[in-house]
Design a protein around this motif. Structure first.
Motif, PDB file in Angstrom:
ATOM      1  N   TYR A   1       0.863  -1.188   0.000  1.00  0.00           N
ATOM      2  CA  TYR A   1       0.000   0.000   0.000  1.00  0.00           C
ATOM      3  C   TYR A   1       0.897   1.235   0.000  1.00  0.00           C
ATOM      4  N   SER A   2       1.154   1.764  -1.202  1.00  0.00           N
ATOM      5  CA  SER A   2       2.057   2.906  -1.335  1.00  0.00           C
ATOM      6  C   SER A   2       1.335   4.200  -1.677  1.00  0.00           C
ATOM      7  N   GLN A   3      -0.006   4.166  -1.757  1.00  0.00           N
ATOM      8  CA  GLN A   3      -0.735   5.346  -2.213  1.00  0.00           C
ATOM      9  C   GLN A   3      -1.092   6.331  -1.109  1.00  0.00           C
ATOM     10  N   ALA A   4      -0.753   6.014   0.150  1.00  0.00           N
ATOM     11  CA  ALA A   4      -1.065   6.943   1.237  1.00  0.00           C
ATOM     12  C   ALA A   4      -0.196   8.194   1.127  1.00  0.00           C
ATOM     13  N   CYS A   5      -0.824   9.355   1.237  1.00  0.00           N
ATOM     14  CA  CYS A   5      -0.105  10.638   1.149  1.00  0.00           C
ATOM     15  C   CYS A   5      -0.594  11.539   2.280  1.00  0.00           C
ATOM     16  N   PHE A   6       0.269  11.730   3.272  1.00  0.00           N
ATOM     17  CA  PHE A   6      -0.098  12.508   4.457  1.00  0.00           C
ATOM     18  C   PHE A   6       0.967  13.559   4.737  1.00  0.00           C
ATOM     19  N   PRO A   7       0.633  14.606   5.503  1.00  0.00           N
ATOM     20  CA  PRO A   7       1.623  15.637   5.834  1.00  0.00           C
ATOM     21  C   PRO A   7       2.733  15.093   6.728  1.00  0.00           C
ATOM     22  N   ASN A   8       3.884  15.753   6.663  1.00  0.00           N
ATOM     23  CA  ASN A   8       5.032  15.346   7.472  1.00  0.00           C
ATOM     24  C   ASN A   8       4.794  15.682   8.935  1.00  0.00           C
ATOM     25  N   LEU A   9       5.018  14.697   9.800  1.00  0.00           N
ATOM     26  CA  LEU A   9       4.739  14.863  11.228  1.00  0.00           C
ATOM     27  C   LEU A   9       5.489  16.040  11.825  1.00  0.00           C
ATOM     28  N   HIS A  10       6.779  16.151  11.545  1.00  0.00           N
ATOM     29  CA  HIS A  10       7.573  17.189  12.192  1.00  0.00           C
ATOM     30  C   HIS A  10       7.225  18.592  11.693  1.00  0.00           C
ATOM     31  N   LYS A  11       6.642  18.676  10.483  1.00  0.00           N
ATOM     32  CA  LYS A  11       6.235  19.985   9.976  1.00  0.00           C
ATOM     33  C   LYS A  11       4.904  20.433  10.557  1.00  0.00           C
ATOM     34  N   VAL A  12       4.020  19.479  10.854  1.00  0.00           N
ATOM     35  CA  VAL A  12       2.699  19.863  11.365  1.00  0.00           C
ATOM     36  C   VAL A  12       2.648  19.914  12.881  1.00  0.00           C
ATOM     37  N   ARG A  13       3.750  19.536  13.545  1.00  0.00           N
ATOM     38  CA  ARG A  13       3.744  19.571  15.011  1.00  0.00           C
ATOM     39  C   ARG A  13       3.447  20.969  15.546  1.00  0.00           C
ATOM     40  N   GLY A  14       3.890  21.991  14.827  1.00  0.00           N
ATOM     41  CA  GLY A  14       3.648  23.356  15.277  1.00  0.00           C
ATOM     42  C   GLY A  14       2.335  23.934  14.796  1.00  0.00           C
ATOM     43  N   GLU A  15       1.558  23.150  14.062  1.00  0.00           N
ATOM     44  CA  GLU A  15       0.279  23.630  13.544  1.00  0.00           C
ATOM     45  C   GLU A  15      -0.877  23.002  14.317  1.00  0.00           C
ATOM     46  N   GLU A  16      -2.073  23.438  14.024  1.00  0.00           N
ATOM     47  CA  GLU A  16      -3.254  22.930  14.712  1.00  0.00           C
ATOM     48  C   GLU A  16      -3.902  21.795  13.931  1.00  0.00           C
ATOM     49  N   LEU A  17      -3.085  20.864  13.449  1.00  0.00           N
ATOM     50  CA  LEU A  17      -3.645  19.698  12.778  1.00  0.00           C
ATOM     51  C   LEU A  17      -4.418  18.859  13.789  1.00  0.00           C
ATOM     52  N   HIS A  18      -5.662  18.549  13.471  1.00  0.00           N
ATOM     53  CA  HIS A  18      -6.454  17.747  14.400  1.00  0.00           C
ATOM     54  C   HIS A  18      -7.480  16.959  13.616  1.00  0.00           C
ATOM     55  N   TYR A  19      -7.323  15.645  13.636  1.00  0.00           N
ATOM     56  CA  TYR A  19      -8.322  14.757  13.044  1.00  0.00           C
ATOM     57  C   TYR A  19      -9.281  14.351  14.163  1.00  0.00           C
ATOM     58  N   ALA A  20     -10.380  15.037  14.298  1.00  0.00           N
ATOM     59  CA  ALA A  20     -11.292  14.757  15.409  1.00  0.00           C
ATOM     60  C   ALA A  20     -11.986  13.420  15.205  1.00  0.00           C
ATOM     61  N   PRO A  21     -11.907  12.496  16.176  1.00  0.00           N
ATOM     62  CA  PRO A  21     -12.633  11.227  16.065  1.00  0.00           C
ATOM     63  C   PRO A  21     -14.139  11.418  16.193  1.00  0.00           C
ATOM     64  N   VAL A  22     -14.541  12.567  16.789  1.00  0.00           N
ATOM     65  CA  VAL A  22     -15.964  12.903  16.950  1.00  0.00           C
ATOM     66  C   VAL A  22     -16.123  14.375  16.597  1.00  0.00           C
ATOM     67  N   THR A  23     -17.149  14.716  15.832  1.00  0.00           N
ATOM     68  CA  THR A  23     -17.443  16.123  15.572  1.00  0.00           C
ATOM     69  C   THR A  23     -18.794  16.475  16.186  1.00  0.00           C
ATOM     70  N   VAL A  24     -18.904  17.698  16.696  1.00  0.00           N
ATOM     71  CA  VAL A  24     -20.122  18.156  17.349  1.00  0.00           C
ATOM     72  C   VAL A  24     -20.562  19.483  16.753  1.00  0.00           C
ATOM     73  N   ALA A  25     -21.859  19.636  16.570  1.00  0.00           N
ATOM     74  CA  ALA A  25     -22.424  20.863  16.004  1.00  0.00           C
ATOM     75  C   ALA A  25     -23.582  21.325  16.876  1.00  0.00           C
ATOM     76  N   PRO A  26     -23.357  22.324  17.753  1.00  0.00           N
ATOM     77  CA  PRO A  26     -24.446  22.830  18.598  1.00  0.00           C
ATOM     78  C   PRO A  26     -25.539  23.491  17.745  1.00  0.00           C
ATOM     79  N   SER A  27     -26.775  23.384  18.220  1.00  0.00           N
ATOM     80  CA  SER A  27     -27.907  24.007  17.532  1.00  0.00           C
ATOM     81  C   SER A  27     -28.811  24.643  18.577  1.00  0.00           C
ATOM     82  N   TYR A  28     -30.014  25.066  18.172  1.00  0.00           N
ATOM     83  CA  TYR A  28     -30.925  25.728  19.098  1.00  0.00           C
ATOM     84  C   TYR A  28     -31.409  24.799  20.200  1.00  0.00           C
ATOM     85  N   SER A  29     -31.566  23.506  19.887  1.00  0.00           N
ATOM     86  CA  SER A  29     -32.172  22.598  20.863  1.00  0.00           C
ATOM     87  C   SER A  29     -31.224  21.525  21.385  1.00  0.00           C
TER      88      SER A  29
END
Length: 469
Positions: free
Chosen positions: A359-387
């Protein structure tokens, strides 16, 4: 070794600049071939256990954990071996080379290589093994969603009988045991084990003992994870479920110590990945330290492993592929090999490890370059609403039942209302949490761990959402 490179300022000048300067000096001299190399020498003495092993006639093995190669080695003046690629440990039998003296000498010649940091970058060790010992364990651990299965082959240099035991160390329980001749293939079915995944990295200890008429000769143990990985036209599946890979690319090189990366740095990378929702690490350019894979097994990360890319197709490349697969194929965290497009190399890898795809087709950002950024793959996403709050679970195997949803209302920078709740949303599903929001203001939802893990304490935030009213 950075300490050696610093003696002539090569480390400070940088490898590229050093090569240019050396090339310019060689151009000034006619018919001059410039060879860059290091000669390392170390004297050592045996401690009491090693001295006793030598007297008993045990085999002495000298292992180089990592070097920039090609490497030539001598012990007590006798040539003991050569290795072209040092990203996988190279072991030499030095039993006959050792002289009957109190002090012994190890000498190493390291020739130039394309690696950016020249020298030895991992541990060098001397190990004593009995004449009859375990050479390698080849376990294949799988899980069909109901129970686990294990096939075990043991390579030895002798012995009469092999004993194998599978243990759940957390519960101090023996799950399976068997014994047979060294050339026998052991099989177990219907094992009551949990499947391994990056979300729930369940590990079990396999203990293998080699015996003869005199008793135990050698013992080897390792951690096993039971899972089944397959490649489909849509990607990779684990336990029949499609994997969503949220990853980074990791190159094991440190700006200060070069390729000599220590345990704290490896653990720091693992923890950062877990805290930022990363579930996959692609190893780039060359195999990393084996300890990184052990941490990935324990903490839960999928790893797409690679072999050394120092050499093109040929004998050295084939040896590098075999060495990498033999070393890493027992790790449950390794889900695929990234080898490239050479059909012969892919076939060779499949013959050594038919359980993992290429499996050679994976293309992801370099770990050491994104350490200083706000990279975040959230396992859960939440969207508040009126109710309330809409919750989307992006995990593959784990529900949200053990997570805390902390809802707040913020006015003028101050929390004026707070409400904690839980919601059980199945993997890959969407749920709705009703929330009695009391008044206008900034509505925030913080998704937190309700339990402590090895990579974060209870209360650690893994996702966040807000809505301004």
């Amino acid at each position: 070794m950075p300490g050696i490179l610093e003696l002539d300022d090569t480390w400070m000048r940088g490898e590229a600049q050093a090569r240019e300067e050396d090339a310019s000096r060689s151009d000034d001299t006619e018919d001059c071939d410039l060879a860059r190399a290091s000669i390392l020498r170390r004297e050592f003495i045996f401690d009491a256990p090693l001295k006793e092993a030598v007297e008993r006639g045990w085999m002495m093995t000298l292992t180089f954990g990592g070097f920039s190669g090609p490497l030539y080695a001598w012990v007590d003046g006798a040539f003991v071996g050569f290795c072209a690629d040092g990203f996988i440990p190279a072991a030499f039998d030095v039993t006959r080379a050792l002289q009957p003296t109190h002090t012994h000498t190890l000498a190493v010649l390291l020739m130039d290589s394309p690696v950016c940091c020249h020298g030895l970058f991992r541990e060098v060790s001397l190990e004593a093994r009995p004449p009859a010992h375990i050479v390698d364990l080849v376990p294949v651990a799988s899980h069909d969603g109901r129970a686990g299965a294990l096939t075990l082959r043991v390579e030895t240099t002798g012995g009469v009988e092999v004993h194998a035991t599978l243990v759940n160390e957390a519960e101090q329980a023996e799950l399976w045991s068997a014994f047979g001749s060294p050339d026998e293939v052991f099989e177990a079915r219907g094992l009551e084990v949990l499947p391994w995944s990056a979300e729930e990295p369940a590990l079990y200890r396999l203990i293998v003992t080699l015996r003869d008429e005199e008793g135990i000769k050698d013992t080897v143990s390792l951690d096993l994870g039971f899972r089944s990985i397959e490649a489909t036209s849509q990607g990779l599946t684990l336990g029949g479920k499609a994997l969503i890979l949220r990853g980074v690319t990791r190159n094991e090189c440190d700006g200060r110590t070069g390729l000599a990366v220590n345990l704290p740095e490896m653990l720091d990378d693992i923890v950062w990945c877990k805290q930022h929702g990363v579930n996959t690490v692609v190893i780039a350019d060359a195999p990393g330290h084996a300890r990184f894979l052990e941490l990935a097994d324990e903490y839960g990360l999928y790893v797409i492993d690679c072999t050394s890319a120092l050499y093109g197709p040929g004998a050295a490349r084939n040896e590098a592929i075999e060495a990498a697969i033999r070393r890493d194929r027992a790790h449950p965290s390794v889900i695929a090999w990234a080898l490239g497009d050479e059909e012969d190399e892919v076939r060779a890898a499949r013959s050594l490890d038919p359980t993992r795809p290429e499996y050679s087709q994976a293309c992801f950002p370099n770990l050491h370059k994104v350490r200083g950024e706000e990279l975040h793959y959230a396992p859960v996403t939440v969207a508040p609403s009126y109710s309330g709050v809409t919750v989307r679970n992006h995990m593959t195997f784990t529900s949200t039942a053990d997570l805390e949803f902390l809802c707040r209302v913020v006015n003028e920078g101050r929390v004026t209302w707070e409400y904690s709740a839980s919601l059980d949303v199945a993997p890959g599903e969407t749920g709705f949490l009703s929330v009695p929001w009391p008044s206008p203001g900034l509505r925030e939802v913080s998704v937190r761990l309700s339990y402590s893990t090895g990579w974060a304490p209870a209360g650690f935030e893994i996702a966040h959402g807000d809505l301004s009213m």
